[in-house]
Design an enzyme around this catalytic site. Structure first.
Site, PDB file in Angstrom:
ATOM      1  N   HIS A  17       0.437   4.256   4.361  1.00  0.00           N
ATOM      2  CA  HIS A  17      -0.269   4.964   3.290  1.00  0.00           C
ATOM      3  C   HIS A  17       0.211   6.413   3.223  1.00  0.00           C
ATOM      4  O   HIS A  17       0.513   6.934   2.146  1.00  0.00           O
ATOM      5  CB  HIS A  17      -1.774   4.949   3.529  1.00  0.00           C
ATOM      6  CG  HIS A  17      -2.388   3.600   3.448  1.00  0.00           C
ATOM      7  ND1 HIS A  17      -3.746   3.403   3.554  1.00  0.00           N
ATOM      8  CD2 HIS A  17      -1.861   2.366   3.277  1.00  0.00           C
ATOM      9  CE1 HIS A  17      -4.030   2.113   3.446  1.00  0.00           C
ATOM     10  NE2 HIS A  17      -2.885   1.468   3.290  1.00  0.00           N
TER      11      HIS A  17
ATOM     12  N   SER B 291       0.797  -1.225   0.000  1.00  0.00           N
ATOM     13  CA  SER B 291       0.000   0.000   0.000  1.00  0.00           C
ATOM     14  C   SER B 291       0.829   1.273   0.000  1.00  0.00           C
ATOM     15  O   SER B 291       0.487   2.241  -0.679  1.00  0.00           O
ATOM     16  CB  SER B 291      -0.956   0.018   1.194  1.00  0.00           C
ATOM     17  OG  SER B 291      -1.844  -1.062   1.132  1.00  0.00           O
TER      18      SER B 291
END
Length: 183
Positions: free
Chosen positions: A159, A107
């Site tokens: 993230h 991610s």
């Protein structure tokens, strides 16, 4: 074979090995408290996913975002942003994440690609399930970044770290490109 196909294949192969050997989560996943004893996990954690939906959504995102970004900047620059973003996400996870819970997945690297595209082609229309109409890429990336702060079990630190690297990379590529993007 291009970089995206290679990365997707590598992620899928590691996922299948993990299915048969779950202890790979602790050997390859990024557990902040164990980084001094397991420094390789700064890289290997980018290839280990928690479950089928985790790898499915990450690989779909990698394929679509990555394909567009790769065409804009080329394979070498794509790989730089991917790995630097993934590393930045993992470093932020070490600094801000829970010390004994492994961080897993691509991610951070994918958010780096998405962040770069959000600067380079902010108005690019993308489809986001379940919305019936396209939304601008910058809006989709911002939405997915923000929901990570509110859902448990998501490494928002990774993230955010990847996204910040992506924004910087996007700004760099946007300023150094010879032809402007019209998105």
């Amino acid at each position: 074979m291009n970089a995206i196909v290679f990365l997707v294949a590598l992620n899928v192969i590691v996922f299948f090995f993990k299915l048969f050997s779950p202890q790979l989560t602790y050997l390859l996943g990024l557990t902040p408290a164990l980084v001094p004893q397991q420094p390789w996990t700064l890289i290997t954690a980018m290839f280990v996913h928690a479950n089928f939906s985790h790898i499915l959504f990450n690989m779909i995102s990698l394929f679509f975002l990555g394909s567009f970004f790769l065409r804009l900047v080329g394979e070498t620059e794509f790989l730089k942003v991917y790995f630097i973003g993934g590393l930045a996400g993992n470093v932020l996870y070490i600094l801000l994440g829970p010390p004994l819970i492994p961080g897993l997945g691509a991610s951070g690297a994918i958010f780096a690609i998405g962040g770069a595209l959000a600067i380079m082609a902010p108005k690019l229309p993308v489809l986001v399930f379940p919305l019936p109409v396209p939304v601008p890429l910058w809006g989709a990336m911002t939405f997915f970044l923000l929901i990570g702060f509110f859902l448990s079990g998501i490494a928002w630190q990774a993230h955010l770290g990847g996204f910040l690297v992506g924004l910087l990379a996007g700004y760099y590529y946007r300023k150094t490109r010879r032809r402007p993007l019209y998105y």
